[in-house]
Design a protein around this motif. Structure first.
Motif, short mmCIF file in Angstrom:
data_model
loop_
_atom_site.label_atom_id
_atom_site.label_comp_id
_atom_site.label_asym_id
_atom_site.label_seq_id
_atom_site.Cartn_x
_atom_site.Cartn_y
_atom_site.Cartn_z
N SER A 11 0.83 -1.20 0.00
CA SER A 11 0.00 0.00 0.00
C SER A 11 0.87 1.26 0.00
O SER A 11 0.50 2.29 -0.59
CB SER A 11 -0.95 0.00 1.21
OG SER A 11 -0.25 -0.06 2.42
N LEU A 14 1.87 1.63 -3.63
CA LEU A 14 0.75 2.16 -4.41
C LEU A 14 0.55 3.64 -4.12
O LEU A 14 0.33 4.43 -5.05
CB LEU A 14 -0.53 1.38 -4.08
CG LEU A 14 -1.81 1.92 -4.72
CD1 LEU A 14 -1.72 1.92 -6.25
CD2 LEU A 14 -3.02 1.10 -4.28
N GLY A 45 -3.77 1.99 0.10
CA GLY A 45 -2.89 2.79 -0.76
C GLY A 45 -3.48 4.15 -1.05
O GLY A 45 -2.77 5.17 -1.03
N VAL A 78 -8.38 3.16 -9.50
CA VAL A 78 -7.54 2.03 -9.10
C VAL A 78 -8.36 0.76 -9.27
O VAL A 78 -9.48 0.66 -8.75
CB VAL A 78 -7.07 2.18 -7.64
CG1 VAL A 78 -6.32 0.92 -7.19
CG2 VAL A 78 -6.18 3.41 -7.48
N LEU A 96 -3.82 -2.75 -10.59
CA LEU A 96 -3.09 -3.45 -9.54
C LEU A 96 -2.47 -4.76 -10.02
O LEU A 96 -1.64 -5.34 -9.31
CB LEU A 96 -4.02 -3.73 -8.35
CG LEU A 96 -4.53 -2.48 -7.62
CD1 LEU A 96 -5.54 -2.87 -6.54
CD2 LEU A 96 -3.38 -1.70 -7.02
N ILE A 101 4.04 -1.56 -10.32
CA ILE A 101 3.56 -0.69 -9.25
C ILE A 101 4.27 -1.01 -7.94
O ILE A 101 4.57 -0.13 -7.14
CB ILE A 101 2.03 -0.84 -9.07
CG1 ILE A 101 1.30 -0.30 -10.30
CG2 ILE A 101 1.54 -0.13 -7.81
CD1 ILE A 101 -0.19 -0.57 -10.27
#
Length: 454
Positions: A11, A14, A45, A78, A96, A101
């Motif tokens: 997180s 992100l 995140g 997201v 994701l 990422i």
């Protein structure tokens, strides 16, 4: 499966990516994922980035999702799947499933939020035919979560499961109490928790659960309750989202002879941050049960007022108003509605109170008993539904002249919706049902459509 360390690191990564792409404090970022560990990475995140998240269910009609994104000004989404074509989203997408990422800095990002900033935005049914977004602050969310941890005696030894869509706050009772307490959280898809076999499997491994009374009914009629009581660890069930069925409580009492599992009744609109009133149901006095919802949670206040805004005496019905640290900020882009629903509190100068629209009365021991609604809002499987929103959608159909939607109960006491319509010409019910499904989520689609003679 994710450990808390992995969840925190991912997180953080992100959050760093979101900031690089322009997310700032007060931004609202869309979140659309399956019920999965990636969902939790997305939530945390976005919060760590300084933004609020807007959860959206990918099974909902594109028209509704597009409206929410436009109304909230979503410029970034997201997700764990490319939904851009389905929802015609032309903003920035952070997928994701893209492993790049999660290659950046894993350390905790600098905190830019303040406690009064929005943590998330939840869209609920609206009387105008369009959903309205409720903005909930970090401080309100923390107040609620800590109050429920205390009320349910939750410790680091507990274990729980998410038994509802993350796009609604019903399940946030388990999500945030689990995160704060550092316990194991099982994330189940709707297919899983609607399947009695899988529901029972997870129930035996959990110590507390938050669920709707409808799901509770499935559980106790599954024929597996004895197994849960004998082999499981379950000590508490928190019921919320709709009125509790007395017959289901009686059935549960007949199964739980030793009173192994406590039952908490949980009440509260989204505008009061998930919930504001709770109370334990006395299984030895079910015959006297009349949907008593309990007492206010910590740092929350309740007022029962008549039409002149005067406090009602004990035992006299009135409308419930709530105040305190758990109130939402207001509605997205709807200042007039916010001012109407969140008024100044005449009993506590400088504070606000929220008008719930629920008819209740206070009992002599201070507990609150729920009676019903004073308007056309109903609860269906835990979801808040404004009947006027469904009627307005029906009236946009070119062949429908008039429409009235009402809530009914089946033989099990479960709420369902029925639509009564008249046409400008011959109506085809299958076409009408398909039309409604293009605009409304499944729980708002009437079970029956009845064509009336003009």
């Amino acid at each position: 499966m994710l450990t808390y360390r992995e969840l925190n690191e991912k997180s953080n990564q992100l959050a760093g990516v979101l900031r690089q792409k322009g997310v700032k404090r007060h931004s609202i970022v869309g979140l659309m994922t399956r019920s999965s560990p990636e969902m939790m990475i997305g939530i945390l995140g976005i919060l760590k980035s300084g933004a609020a998240y807007l959860p959206m269910d990918p099974t909902h009609p594109s028209e509704r999702v597009q409206y929410m994104m436009k109304d909230a000004g979503i410029e970034m989404l997201v997700t764990d799947t490319d939904y851009s074509q389905k929802y015609l989203f032309d903003g920035t997408i952070v997928d994701l499933s893209d492993t790049s990422i999660f290659t950046g800095d894993q350390t905790n990002v600098e905190i830019v939020n303040q406690s009064g900033d929005s943590a998330y935005v939840i869209y609920t049914s609206g009387t105008t035919g369009q959903a309205k977004g409720v903005m909930v602050s970090h401080s309100s969310l923390v107040n609620y979560s800590q109050a429920m941890i205390k009320k349910a005696s939750i410790t680091s030894k507990d274990e729980t499961a998410l038994l509802s869509s993350y796009a609604f706050d019903l399940g946030y009772t388990t999500v945030y109490t689990a995160l704060i307490s550092g316990i194991t959280l099982h994330i189940l898809s709707e297919d899983m928790y609607r399947d009695p076999e899988q529901l029972v499997e997870y129930t035996t491994s959990c110590t507390y659960l938050k669920m709707t009374p409808s799901l509770f009914s499935i559980l106790i009629h599954s024929g597996k309750m004895e197994k849960i009581l004998e082999e499981g660890k379950l000590r508490m069930i928190i019921l919320g989202g709709e009125p509790v069925n007395q017959n289901d409580l009686k059935q549960f009492r007949s199964l739980d002879h030793k009173r192994i599992i406590r039952i908490l009744n949980h009440y509260g609109p989204t505008e009061s941050t998930i919930g504001c009133v709770t109370g334990e149901i006395d299984l030895d006095r079910i015959e006297d049960f009349s949907n008593v919802i309990g007492r206010p949670l910590d740092n929350m206040k309740t007022y029962i007022l008549d039409y002149n805004q005067h406090l009602t005496p004990i035992g006299v019905p009135g409308e419930l108003y709530v105040s305190g640290e758990g109130l939402a900020i207001g509605y997205v882009n709807k200042p007039e509605l916010t001012a109407e629903k969140f008024s100044l509190n005449p009993f506590d100068p400088g504070k606000r109170m929220y008008r719930t629209g629920d008819l209740v009365k206070r009992l002599s021991d201070g507990r609150i008993e729920f009676i019903g609604r004073i308007d056309n809002q109903v609860k269906v499987r835990g979801y808040r539904v404004e009947l006027g929103e469904i009627e307005n959608i029906l009236l946009t159909h070119p062949d429908i002249k008039e429409a009235v939607v009402i809530d009914r109960e089946n033989e099990k006491g479960e709420t369902y919706l029925a639509a009564y319509i008249t046409g400008k010409s011959k109506l085809y019910i299958a076409d009408i049902s398909s039309y409604v499904k293009e605009y409304l989520p499944h729980y708002m689609v009437p079970t029956f459509f009845v064509e009336m003679e003009m």
